[in-house]
Design an enzyme around this catalytic site. Structure first.
Site, mmCIF file in Angstrom:
data_model
loop_
_atom_site.group_PDB
_atom_site.id
_atom_site.type_symbol
_atom_site.label_atom_id
_atom_site.label_comp_id
_atom_site.label_asym_id
_atom_site.label_seq_id
_atom_site.Cartn_x
_atom_site.Cartn_y
_atom_site.Cartn_z
ATOM 1 N N ALA A 92 5.563 -0.486 5.498
ATOM 2 C CA ALA A 92 4.926 -1.923 5.691
ATOM 3 C C ALA A 92 6.060 -2.575 4.787
ATOM 4 O O ALA A 92 6.196 -3.721 5.268
ATOM 5 C CB ALA A 92 3.499 -1.590 6.053
ATOM 6 N N ASN A 119 0.966 5.546 0.705
ATOM 7 C CA ASN A 119 0.532 4.174 0.192
ATOM 8 C C ASN A 119 0.147 2.929 0.445
ATOM 9 O O ASN A 119 -0.625 2.795 0.868
ATOM 10 C CB ASN A 119 2.107 3.621 0.311
ATOM 11 N N ASP A 120 0.769 2.950 1.918
ATOM 12 C CA ASP A 120 -0.352 1.526 2.667
ATOM 13 C C ASP A 120 -1.566 1.776 2.721
ATOM 14 O O ASP A 120 -2.627 1.381 3.030
ATOM 15 C CB ASP A 120 0.337 1.122 4.240
ATOM 16 N N VAL A 121 -1.631 3.393 3.438
ATOM 17 C CA VAL A 121 -3.692 3.728 4.023
ATOM 18 C C VAL A 121 -4.036 3.815 2.805
ATOM 19 O O VAL A 121 -5.137 4.101 2.870
ATOM 20 C CB VAL A 121 -3.337 5.226 4.772
#
Lengths: 468, 106
Positions: free
Chosen positions: A435, A394-396
């Site tokens: 996050a 997700n965050d990456v």
């Protein structure tokens, strides 16, 4: 003669640690390096048991020593062998905590010992070393246990009101009490254990609010703390191997921590002070653009899209790890290969819970090394890729890192999946990632969502593809 | 204040300080330029190495008078925890690295 052999063993131990660490930093020699350090450690331990003497007196209580070694070895080996590859990060954190606790206990016994011998026996230097070893060991122990709990999900992220101030006060309290204890302004076990309690509380509160993707950095930092605690033990016993081993890990751990921060393009200060979760709510409110709708894609459509693609890139994240889907993922890759589709993996340096986590996981499933692309290469190849399949990352892949300066992850390099023709995102639900920030990627026109547990989804995909 | 000055007069502390400073630089030198793939195993390996604190635990245990139960119990716990750190650390690291070497052979 015996003390010469002891010192020689310590020298060998120190040298193997240095060589071992050096070898560990190259892929080809890493495993051997680990062995080298382990052998050195064994030599140093055995030499201590049989050859160490203090004021002409040898060690006794062999029964206790060997019983302790046996229990630790059996439990440690079993735990390390049984742990799932996905749970590796928390295991490391737990072992680190054990080391910290060990340093703490040593200091406590030595303090008691010193009290019995009378205050006169305690020089300021010795007291300093005992107290420092205890404080750092305790912080590392308490912090590691919290980090362990957070990684396995039993402890939730929590921001403590006025946590920063509380932390400063506690650290101040530890420092003041320690100075009083050393200068003789205060004495007694109550002060000593009071410091220990404060240090433990500090460790808990220090890790508690740090959340999200930053946990690996914290573990690495606590790792170097424990190294320092071990080094204080080296001062206490005038023991060179504890000193080299401890300081080596202390400094190497610090560098490693900084390297990890760099890989995420965040400063250490940012990690420690700016707690991810707290900021994200603020950022979400400020950047609260209309999110629009996301579209779902069916299993059948996904399979068709992939089967007729020329190049597919799989982007694994923590979702893959929790679902234990690495083997099924490799199977999907093989089925696609049979259909003439080129498959590669785009690995973000901090995907998963620890840097390199995904590499270890996919290696376990026998995915060939050449298929794992590092971020730069993956981004270079993204343009010619037809389908990108995101598995629980997700965050990456969050475009906010490039576009939204108010986002807490702004500036972190990401995998630029939108350069590909189609982006298929597999997630369990629309909930934000680790996050805790919304990902606009899911609402972009090129993206479509494929909901479900990564393993089940991959299994049905493989099923669909085989029927085609 | 005198006690602090006496610390600086002790030649033994200089020997130890020399080791500390050299080790700091060595640690930095050894770790720089590591591929990110190896961060996790490296952290785990370093984790095992600081288990060297076990030596302190052994000394504490081995010096405890046999009627001092507090020291015996705390020392015993310390030995167990230290061993967990060492053995667990090395075995976990080996398991991680085993996977890297497997695919190297192909």
């Amino acid at each position: 003669m015996e003390s010469t052999i002891l010192q020689l063993s310590y020298l060998i131990g120190s040298v193997t640690f240095i060589i071992g660490l050096k070898m560990l930093s190259h892929p080809d020699s890493a495993r051997k390096g680990n062995m080298v350090a382990a052998v050195g450690m064994t030599i140093a331990i055995l030499a201590t048991i049989f050859l160490y003497e203090h004021n002409g007196e040898k060690l006794h209580n062999f029964g206790w020593i060997f019983a302790g070694l046996a229990v630790g070895t059996i439990v440690g080996t079993l735990a390390a062998k049984r742990v799932q590859m996905t749970a590796m990060p928390e295991m490391v954190s737990l072992f680190n905590g054990m080391g910290g606790a060990c340093a703490m206990l040593i200091s406590m016994v030595e303090y008691n010992h010193m009290q019995h011998a009378g205050e006169a026996a305690a020089t300021t230097g010795t007291m300093l070393v005992i107290v420092l070893g205890m404080v750092i060991g305790t912080v590392s122990f308490a912090g590691s246990i919290i980090a362990w709990g957070k990684l396995n999900g039993s402890i939730k992220d929590r921001t403590i009101p006025a946590g920063q101030i509380l932390n400063f006060l506690m650290m101040g309290g530890v420092v003041v009490l320690s100075v009083m204890l050393m200068t003789g302004m205060a004495s007694g076990a109550a002060v000593f254990y009071g410091i220990a309690a404060l240090a433990a509380l500090y460790g808990v509160l220090f890790v508690m609010p740090i959340g999200g993707a930053d946990m690996p950095v914290v573990i690495s930092l606590l790792n170097s703390f424990t190294g320092c605690a071990a080094a204080f033990g080296g001062f206490l016993y005038d023991n060179p191997v504890m000193l080299t081993g401890g300081i080596l890990v202390g400094s190497a751990g610090t560098i490693l921590t900084i390297l990890m921060c760099k890989a995420m393009n965040r400063s250490l200060k940012n990690v420690l002070i700016g707690s991810f979760g707290a900021k994200a709510t603020g950022g979400g409110g400020a950047g609260g653009k209309e999110q629009g709708n996301y579209k779902e894609i069916s299993m059948n459509d996904t399979a068709t899209l992939m089967a007729y693609a020329q190049k597919v890139m799989i982007i694994p994240g923590y979702g893959l790890a929790v679902a234990q889907a690495q083997h099924t993922c490799h199977e999907l890759e093989k089925v696609l290969n049979e259909k003439g589709v080129e498959v590669s993996y785009g690995i973000h340096p901090v995907a998963g819970r620890m840097p390199g986590h995904m590499n270890v996981l996919l290696a376990e499933a026998d995915v060939p090394y050449e298929k794992l692309l590092e971020m730069e290469d993956a981004n270079d190849q993204m343009g010619g890729t037809n389908v990108v399949l995101i598995l629980g990352a997700n965050d990456v892949v969050n475009p906010a890192a490039k576009e939204d300066p108010s986002s807490p992850i702004y500036g972190m390099p990401i995998l630029e999946v939108e350069k590909a023709d189609h982006v298929i995102v597999n997630k369990r639900s629309m909930k934000p990632g680790y996050a805790g920030i919304e990902n606009e990627l899911f609402f972009r026109p090129k993206s479509s969502m494929l909901f479900g547990d990564a393993k089940k989804v991959l299994q049905s995909l493989v099923g669909e593809l085989k029927q085609m | 204040m005198d006690t602090i000055i006496s610390l600086f007069n002790d030649p033994a502390s200089y020997r130890l300080l020399t080791i500390v400073i050299l080790s700091v630089f060595l640690g930095i030198e050894v770790i720089s330029r590591v591929p990110s793939v190896l961060h996790t195993p490296l952290m785990s390996g370093a984790n095992a190495i600081h288990g060297v604190v076990i030596i302190g635990a052994i000394i504490v245990m081995g010096q405890a008078p046999s009627d001092d139960y507090v020291a015996l119990v705390l020392g015993f716990l310390a030995v167990i925890l230290g061993t967990l750190n060492v053995v667990g650390g090395f075995v976990v690291t080996d398991r991680m690295l085993e996977m890297f070497s497997k695919k190297k052979k192909k």
